[in-house]
Write a protein that holds these residues in place. Structure first.
Motif, PDB file in Angstrom:
ATOM      1  N   SER A  66      30.685  46.480 -79.333  1.00  0.00           N
ATOM      2  CA  SER A  66      30.404  47.637 -80.189  1.00  0.00           C
ATOM      3  C   SER A  66      31.394  48.772 -79.938  1.00  0.00           C
ATOM      4  O   SER A  66      31.805  49.459 -80.869  1.00  0.00           O
ATOM      5  CB  SER A  66      28.978  48.146 -79.962  1.00  0.00           C
ATOM      6  N   ASP A  68      25.759  49.698 -84.952  1.00  0.00           N
ATOM      7  CA  ASP A  68      24.387  49.363 -84.557  1.00  0.00           C
ATOM      8  C   ASP A  68      23.429  50.376 -85.160  1.00  0.00           C
ATOM      9  O   ASP A  68      23.244  51.463 -84.627  1.00  0.00           O
ATOM     10  CB  ASP A  68      24.242  49.371 -83.026  1.00  0.00           C
ATOM     11  N   GLY A 105      20.923  48.191 -76.667  1.00  0.00           N
ATOM     12  CA  GLY A 105      22.359  47.940 -76.581  1.00  0.00           C
ATOM     13  C   GLY A 105      22.746  46.572 -77.095  1.00  0.00           C
ATOM     14  O   GLY A 105      23.705  45.968 -76.648  1.00  0.00           O
ATOM     15  N   THR A 147      23.111  43.999 -80.736  1.00  0.00           N
ATOM     16  CA  THR A 147      23.170  44.006 -82.188  1.00  0.00           C
ATOM     17  C   THR A 147      22.202  42.967 -82.706  1.00  0.00           C
ATOM     18  O   THR A 147      22.273  41.813 -82.333  1.00  0.00           O
ATOM     19  CB  THR A 147      24.588  43.681 -82.654  1.00  0.00           C
TER      20      THR A 147
HETATM   21 MG    MG Z   1      26.762  45.871 -79.192  1.00  0.00          MG
END
Ligand code: MG
Ligand code: GDP
Length: 570
Positions: free
Chosen positions: A20, A44, A53, A55
């Motif tokens: 991310s 996200d 934390g 996805t």
């Molecule tokens: Mg992530």
């Protein structure tokens, strides 16, 4: 954009290796999002994703990038990072020609790195290894490079070393995307053909399908068909994702974007489905599978008066997630509820958390189980069940042994990477879980990669925790130890009542463990200062009657905590 200047790619990584964060940097570098803001995991969107934390839903973004005077369109297709969603990952990957394989420079190759690599490898994608977090004090990118060479057979000079956090060398990654990933092989002159690789539900606009166009063109007003449901729809809107929806006149082959066509819930736009023009049917893209739940659990409202609210919350959430299956169910202890099927344990937890956060619902979830199959033993039974093999998703419906010639259970291929001093312990744990070893190799001087075929039931609840701790003994006869542990935990978490509660664990009709919650003896005599004996007797008798009544009603308030404790085995 000419197809030559389009690149479709994904980022794949083990959890926390920086997928991310890298996506944020790519979005900033290409001017897709504002650099001055403190961007964190922009793709996200769900609250659970930010909190955990991870996805859960794939988010896609189209990036524009200038390289040596040429404008490129880079479609970044985000994939869920967890094993529960490997089918979703595989569908997202089939919309790509390449991937960035992100590996943490400190942790090195982990189990999900391996699993994700093979999904990309099987899809014959170009794989760009990216070693992230080189800024960390303990980073050892050279060691990770060697691991990558050994495990994936990728020459170490292909690795790009970056810090996604600081932005170091991230520009190199964009250049590699252009140089090493081929443009999509598509034909704009052919009839329209698109892959649905994700879909979400919007209260006002209905289903928004994320699509990758393999052939042709689609625009508003076109009549399209879902290859899976064969239903016809009129396209209301198409557009690109930047990463927010931006309407466009048309989408062309090679592009990735969204499409809205009056689909009412996400089961009408299932991941992996093919869309084509009503006038020009085409062969669907390969690889479509309906979601196959692998973990089942009972779900009940804590208070039966909440049943209808919970029902509507579950309905709303399943509109958004076609991979959850719902069957009505009821339990003597818990009343009316459902048996829900999930892709995995994380999927179940996320669903539960979303119910609580987004719908303020509070529920009891029973111990998760996996589906079993039973092969029936006689023609008569086959006739009765109308099938030779029956699938059992609820332990309460397990058919009697005498009716069955064979039980079948789901198995999974698992990858474990461990420092070599634990190899022996890990192997013992796997054996205790009835796993069959498939492979073992050193990925560097002191790290071992093991592959095992596991019965899913043996690992679904607590395997990861046990693997992490590796401290407790491994009981052979699991029924007794599990039964005893559950009884003990229930005993500790049930409040005392006015009567004695017997907690028993049974396999079939055989009781294998028992605990007792002692009655809480209300001191009815406290008010009769010594006094008259008959009055004492009367009071004691009344109390005994009261107990009887309560026991008959079985009015035990089982706190939610108790269920959660029982759910977490060992
Ligand atoms: Mg992530
Ligand atoms: P994901 O699970 O793969 O999406 O990982 P995230 O992007 O959420 O990153 C996980 C954690 O690692 C976060 O706390 C990030 O801030 C951190 N992180 C990501 N990239 C780097 C990096 O290059 N250096 C350092 N030191 N930390 C990083």
């Amino acid at each position: 954009f000419s197809v030559e200047n389009i690149r479709n790619f994904s980022i794949i990584a083990h959890v926390d290796h920086g997928k991310s964060t890298l996506a944020d940097r790519l979005l900033e570098l290409t001017g897709t999002i504002d650099k001055t803001k403190n961007n964190k995991q922009v793709l996200d969107k769900l609250q659970v994703e930010r909190e955990r934390g991870i996805t859960v839903k794939a988010q896609t973004a189209s990036l524009f990038y200038n390289c040596e005077g040429k404008q490129y369109l880079l479609n970044l297709i985000d994939t869920p990072g967890h094993v529960d969603f490997s089918y979703e990952v595989s569908r997202s990957l089939s919309a790509c020609q390449g991937v960035l394989l992100v590996v943490d420079a400190n942790e090195g190759i982990q189990a999900q790195t391996v699993a994700n690599f093979f999904l990309a490898f099987e899809a014959q994608l170009s794989i760009i290894p990216v070693i992230n977090k080189v800024d960390l004090k303990n980073a050892d990118p050279e060691r990770v490079e060697k691991q990558i060479e050994k495990v994936f057979d990728i020459p170490s000079d292909e690795c790009i070393k970056i810090s996604a956090k600081l932005g170091t060398n991230v520009e190199r990654v964009l250049q590699a995307v252009i140089e090493r990933i081929p443009p999509p092989k598509v034909h704009r002159k052919n009839p329209f053909k698109a892959l649905v690789f994700d879909s979400t539900f919007d209260q006002y606009r209905g289903v928004i399908a994320n699509v990758a166009l393999f052939d042709g063109v689609v625009s508003k007003g076109d009549k399209i068909v879902s290859a899976h449901t064969k239903k016809t729809y009129e396209v209301n809107e198409v557009g690109v994702l930047n990463p927010n929806e931006q309407p466009a006149h048309k989408l062309y082959a090679g592009q990735v974007g969204y499409l809205i066509a009056g689909m009412k819930d996400v089961t009408e736009a299932q991941i992996g489905d093919t869309l084509y023009l009503h006038k020009q049917p085409v062969e669907p893209l390969p690889g479509f599978k309906s979601a196959k739940p692998m973990v089942f659990a009972g779900m009940y409202p804590i208070d039966q008066s909440e049943y209808n609210n919970l029902k509507s919350a579950v309905e709303k959430l399943t509109i958004n997630d076609s991979s959850v299956t719902v069957h009505r169910d009821s339990s003597l202890a818990l009343g009316a509820g459902w048996r829900l099927g999930f892709l995995g344990l994380l999927h179940m937890e996320v669903f539960n958390q979303r119910l609580e956060q987004e719908y303020n619902a509070s529920v009891i979830l029973t111990t998760p189980t996996v589906p079993y199959k039973a092969v029936l033993s006689s023609a008569k039974l086959i006739k009765e069940y109308r099938e030779k093999e029956i699938t059992i998703i609820n332990p309460a419906q397990f058919p009697d042994k005498s009716k069955v010639t064979e039980y079948l259970e789901p198995v999974v291929l698992g990858t474990i990477i461990t420092p070599d001093e634990y190899t022996g312990k890990v192997m013992m744990l796997c054996q205790a879980r009835r796993a069959v070893q498939k492979n073992m190799m050193y990925i560097d001087q002191n790290r071992v990669m093991l592959k095992y075929l596991f019965p899913l039931n043996e690992i679904v609840v607590d395997f990861y925790d046990s693997l992490k701790s590796l401290s407790s003994g491994y009981a052979r006869d699991k029924a007794h130890s599990v039964g005893k542990a559950i009884c003990e935990r229930l005993k500790d978490s049930l409040p005392r009542q006015l009567f004695e509660i017997a907690i028993q664990a049974a396999v079939g009709s055989k009781i294998i463990a028992r605990e007792t919650v002692k009655a809480y003896r209300k001191n009815v005599l406290a008010k009769c200062y010594g006094g008259d004996i008959t009055r004492k007797m009367k009071l004691l008798k009344r109390q005994a009657e009261g107990k009887k009544k309560l026991r008959k009603i079985g009015n035990i308030e089982v706190p939610k905590d108790a269920f959660i404790k029982v759910l977490k085995t060992q």
